[in-house]
Motif scaffolding. Sequence first.
Motif, short mmCIF file in Angstrom:
data_model
loop_
_atom_site.label_atom_id
_atom_site.label_comp_id
_atom_site.label_asym_id
_atom_site.label_seq_id
_atom_site.Cartn_x
_atom_site.Cartn_y
_atom_site.Cartn_z
N ILE A 1 0.84 -1.20 0.00
CA ILE A 1 0.00 0.00 0.00
C ILE A 1 0.87 1.25 0.00
CG2 ILE A 1 -1.59 1.34 1.44
CD1 ILE A 1 -2.89 -1.42 2.17
N ASP A 2 1.94 1.24 0.78
CA ASP A 2 2.87 2.38 0.78
C ASP A 2 3.50 2.57 -0.60
OD1 ASP A 2 2.32 2.89 3.44
OD2 ASP A 2 4.13 1.88 4.18
N LYS A 3 3.86 1.47 -1.26
CA LYS A 3 4.46 1.56 -2.59
C LYS A 3 3.47 2.11 -3.61
CE LYS A 3 7.93 -2.05 -2.06
NZ LYS A 3 8.38 -3.39 -2.50
N THR A 4 2.23 1.64 -3.55
CA THR A 4 1.24 2.15 -4.51
C THR A 4 0.95 3.62 -4.27
OG1 THR A 4 -0.64 1.39 -3.16
CG2 THR A 4 0.15 -0.09 -4.91
N ALA A 5 0.98 4.05 -3.02
CA ALA A 5 0.78 5.47 -2.71
C ALA A 5 1.95 6.30 -3.23
CB ALA A 5 0.60 5.67 -1.21
N GLY B 1 -5.76 3.45 -8.07
CA GLY B 1 -6.66 2.32 -8.27
C GLY B 1 -6.23 1.09 -7.50
N THR B 2 -4.96 0.74 -7.62
CA THR B 2 -4.44 -0.42 -6.91
C THR B 2 -4.45 -0.17 -5.41
OG1 THR B 2 -3.05 -0.96 -8.81
CG2 THR B 2 -2.48 -2.00 -6.70
N ASN B 3 -4.09 1.04 -5.01
CA ASN B 3 -4.09 1.40 -3.60
C ASN B 3 -5.48 1.23 -3.01
OD1 ASN B 3 -4.42 3.46 -1.29
ND2 ASN B 3 -2.19 3.24 -1.51
N LEU C 1 -6.33 -2.49 -2.69
CA LEU C 1 -5.62 -3.14 -1.59
C LEU C 1 -6.18 -2.74 -0.23
CD1 LEU C 1 -1.91 -2.92 -2.80
CD2 LEU C 1 -3.38 -4.94 -2.77
N VAL C 2 -6.51 -1.45 -0.07
CA VAL C 2 -7.02 -0.99 1.22
C VAL C 2 -8.45 -1.45 1.44
CG1 VAL C 2 -7.64 1.05 2.56
CG2 VAL C 2 -5.47 1.00 1.33
N SER C 3 -9.32 -1.21 0.47
CA SER C 3 -10.74 -1.44 0.69
C SER C 3 -11.14 -2.91 0.64
CB SER C 3 -11.57 -0.66 -0.33
OG SER C 3 -11.33 -1.14 -1.64
N GLN C 4 -10.45 -3.70 -0.12
CA GLN C 4 -10.84 -5.10 -0.26
C GLN C 4 -9.92 -6.05 0.50
OE1 GLN C 4 -13.68 -6.07 -1.88
NE2 GLN C 4 -14.06 -3.88 -2.06
N VAL C 5 -8.65 -5.97 0.23
CA VAL C 5 -7.72 -6.97 0.76
C VAL C 5 -7.34 -6.68 2.21
CG1 VAL C 5 -5.57 -8.19 0.32
CG2 VAL C 5 -6.86 -7.27 -1.60
#
Length: 60
Positions: A18-22, A28-30, A33-37
């Motif tokens: 999540i830090d990397k996607t931010a 979108g990926t962030n 990852l946060v909302s679903q996984v």
Amino acid sequence: SRLLEAHELIVGELRVAIDKTAANQDSGTNDLLVSQVLRTNETQVWFLAEHLVDTPLVRS
């Protein structure tokens, strides 16, 4: 307890991802990852941790 440890490991790795996607501004990926996984695994950690507590929920 092994399942709890596995979910905790997943949560730790997810936080890194999540830090990397931010940092890469991959919203979108962030969001996925946060909302679903992450939320799913954090919920599982909570449920499993509560299940493994040694104290009874109801005292007589």
